[in-house]
Write a protein that holds these residues in place. Structure first.
Motif, short mmCIF file in Angstrom:
data_model
loop_
_atom_site.label_atom_id
_atom_site.label_comp_id
_atom_site.label_asym_id
_atom_site.label_seq_id
_atom_site.Cartn_x
_atom_site.Cartn_y
_atom_site.Cartn_z
N ARG A 82 0.82 -1.22 0.00
CA ARG A 82 0.00 0.00 0.00
C ARG A 82 0.85 1.27 0.00
O ARG A 82 0.43 2.32 0.46
CB ARG A 82 -1.00 0.00 1.15
CG ARG A 82 -1.79 -1.29 1.20
CD ARG A 82 -3.24 -1.28 1.48
NE ARG A 82 -4.06 -0.17 1.12
CZ ARG A 82 -4.78 -0.05 0.00
NH1 ARG A 82 -4.73 -0.97 -0.92
NH2 ARG A 82 -5.54 0.99 -0.19
N ALA A 87 3.02 -0.90 -8.08
CA ALA A 87 2.79 -0.08 -9.27
C ALA A 87 4.12 0.35 -9.89
O ALA A 87 4.28 0.34 -11.12
CB ALA A 87 1.95 1.15 -8.92
N ASN A 118 -8.13 -5.92 -9.13
CA ASN A 118 -8.47 -4.50 -9.06
C ASN A 118 -7.24 -3.61 -9.17
O ASN A 118 -7.28 -2.56 -9.83
CB ASN A 118 -9.24 -4.20 -7.78
CG ASN A 118 -10.63 -4.79 -7.80
OD1 ASN A 118 -11.21 -5.03 -8.87
ND2 ASN A 118 -11.18 -5.07 -6.64
N MET A 119 -6.13 -4.02 -8.55
CA MET A 119 -4.90 -3.23 -8.66
C MET A 119 -4.45 -3.18 -10.12
O MET A 119 -4.12 -2.12 -10.64
CB MET A 119 -3.80 -3.83 -7.80
CG MET A 119 -2.48 -3.05 -7.93
SD MET A 119 -1.04 -3.90 -7.27
CE MET A 119 -0.77 -5.15 -8.52
N TYR A 120 -4.46 -4.33 -10.80
CA TYR A 120 -4.03 -4.35 -12.20
C TYR A 120 -4.96 -3.50 -13.06
O TYR A 120 -4.49 -2.79 -13.97
CB TYR A 120 -3.94 -5.78 -12.73
CG TYR A 120 -2.85 -6.60 -12.08
CD1 TYR A 120 -1.54 -6.13 -12.02
CD2 TYR A 120 -3.12 -7.84 -11.53
CE1 TYR A 120 -0.53 -6.88 -11.42
CE2 TYR A 120 -2.11 -8.59 -10.93
CZ TYR A 120 -0.83 -8.11 -10.89
OH TYR A 120 0.17 -8.84 -10.29
N LYS A 121 -6.25 -3.53 -12.79
CA LYS A 121 -7.18 -2.67 -13.54
C LYS A 121 -6.85 -1.20 -13.32
O LYS A 121 -6.88 -0.41 -14.26
CB LYS A 121 -8.62 -2.97 -13.14
CG LYS A 121 -9.14 -4.27 -13.73
CD LYS A 121 -10.59 -4.53 -13.36
CE LYS A 121 -11.10 -5.81 -14.01
NZ LYS A 121 -12.51 -6.08 -13.63
N GLN A 122 -6.51 -0.82 -12.09
CA GLN A 122 -6.14 0.57 -11.81
C GLN A 122 -4.87 0.96 -12.56
O GLN A 122 -4.66 2.13 -12.87
CB GLN A 122 -5.94 0.78 -10.31
CG GLN A 122 -7.22 0.78 -9.52
CD GLN A 122 -6.98 0.93 -8.02
OE1 GLN A 122 -5.88 0.73 -7.53
NE2 GLN A 122 -8.03 1.29 -7.31
N LEU A 123 -4.02 -0.03 -12.85
CA LEU A 123 -2.78 0.23 -13.59
C LEU A 123 -2.97 0.19 -15.10
O LEU A 123 -2.01 0.30 -15.85
CB LEU A 123 -1.70 -0.78 -13.17
CG LEU A 123 -1.26 -0.71 -11.70
CD1 LEU A 123 -0.27 -1.83 -11.39
CD2 LEU A 123 -0.66 0.65 -11.38
N GLY A 124 -4.22 0.00 -15.55
CA GLY A 124 -4.51 0.05 -16.98
C GLY A 124 -4.64 -1.30 -17.66
O GLY A 124 -4.76 -1.37 -18.89
N TYR A 125 -4.62 -2.37 -16.90
CA TYR A 125 -4.77 -3.71 -17.47
C TYR A 125 -6.25 -4.07 -17.60
O TYR A 125 -7.08 -3.59 -16.83
CB TYR A 125 -4.05 -4.76 -16.60
CG TYR A 125 -2.55 -4.65 -16.73
CD1 TYR A 125 -1.83 -5.52 -17.53
CD2 TYR A 125 -1.85 -3.64 -16.08
CE1 TYR A 125 -0.46 -5.39 -17.68
CE2 TYR A 125 -0.49 -3.50 -16.21
CZ TYR A 125 0.20 -4.38 -17.02
OH TYR A 125 1.56 -4.24 -17.17
N SER A 126 -6.56 -4.90 -18.57
CA SER A 126 -7.92 -5.39 -18.75
C SER A 126 -7.87 -6.90 -18.97
O SER A 126 -6.85 -7.45 -19.37
CB SER A 126 -8.60 -4.70 -19.93
OG SER A 126 -7.87 -4.92 -21.12
N LYS A 151 -2.09 -5.14 -21.03
CA LYS A 151 -2.04 -3.68 -21.20
C LYS A 151 -1.28 -3.43 -22.50
O LYS A 151 -0.15 -3.91 -22.68
CB LYS A 151 -1.31 -3.04 -20.02
CG LYS A 151 -1.22 -1.53 -20.11
CD LYS A 151 -0.54 -0.97 -18.87
CE LYS A 151 -0.50 0.53 -18.86
NZ LYS A 151 0.11 1.02 -17.60
#
Length: 175
Positions: A82, A87, A118-126, A151
């Motif tokens: 955290r 990231a 969710n962390m990966y989604k926040q970093l732009g991954y789908s 990504k």
């Protein structure tokens, strides 16, 4: 943060300190260090404590626009979570993949690991696809599905590499 180190004792320490249940043996880490040293980054605190690491590789076909960076493992010690370290490690691997001309970066994550998803989604991954029974279970539990998350990098100008597949695949279908 540092890249390459070849001290197998340090690799062993990483494995024991940063994973709740060791998933890789020392030979596996050393193989990555030998083949893709630039994709192995370790974060150390000023006092020398191991904060986290990321290891990955470059793989795929350039001709089919599938040349990419792959995240094999990302781990941050509990006391350093955290703080944005995961990231930063991901960003470094993405930069390396950009320099190597990759079209995208991908990784596999357990469907049940919603914190990581969710962390990966926040970093732009789908989510590109679901891989059925990717993770082998122990002690009679059912195998677990994985998300293959991606990504796109700047070389994939049309973002073709992240168009989701409409159906799940099996591990043997992954190239």
């Amino acid at each position: 943060m540092r890249g390459l180190f070849v001290n197998s004792q340090k690799v062993h320490t990483l494995e024991l300190n940063l994973t709740s249940s060791p998933q890789y043996g020392i030979p596996f880490y050393l193989q990555y260090l030998a083949h893709w040293p630039e994709y192995f980054v370790v974060a150390e605190a000023p006092g020398g404590e191991l904060m986290g690491y990321i290891m990955g590789k470059a793989e795929g076909s350039v001709a089919r626009e599938e040349w990419h960076g792959h995240v094999t493992a990302l781990s941050v010690a509990p006391e350093f979570r955290r703080l944005g370290l995961a990231a930063k490690l991901m960003e470094l691997l993405e930069e390396i993949s950009e320099k190597k001309g990759g079209f995208f970066v991908d990784l596999f994550v357990r469907v049940s690991n919603q914190v990581a998803v969710n962390m990966y989604k926040q970093l732009g991954y789908s989510v590109y696809r679901t891989v059925l029974e990717y993770y082998s279970a122990s002690s009679g539990e059912p195998d677990e599905d994985a998300y293959d998350m991606r990504k796109a990098l700047s070389r994939d100008t049309e973002k073709k590499s992240i168009i989701p597949l409409p159906h799940p695949v099996r591990p043997e279908d992954i190239e």
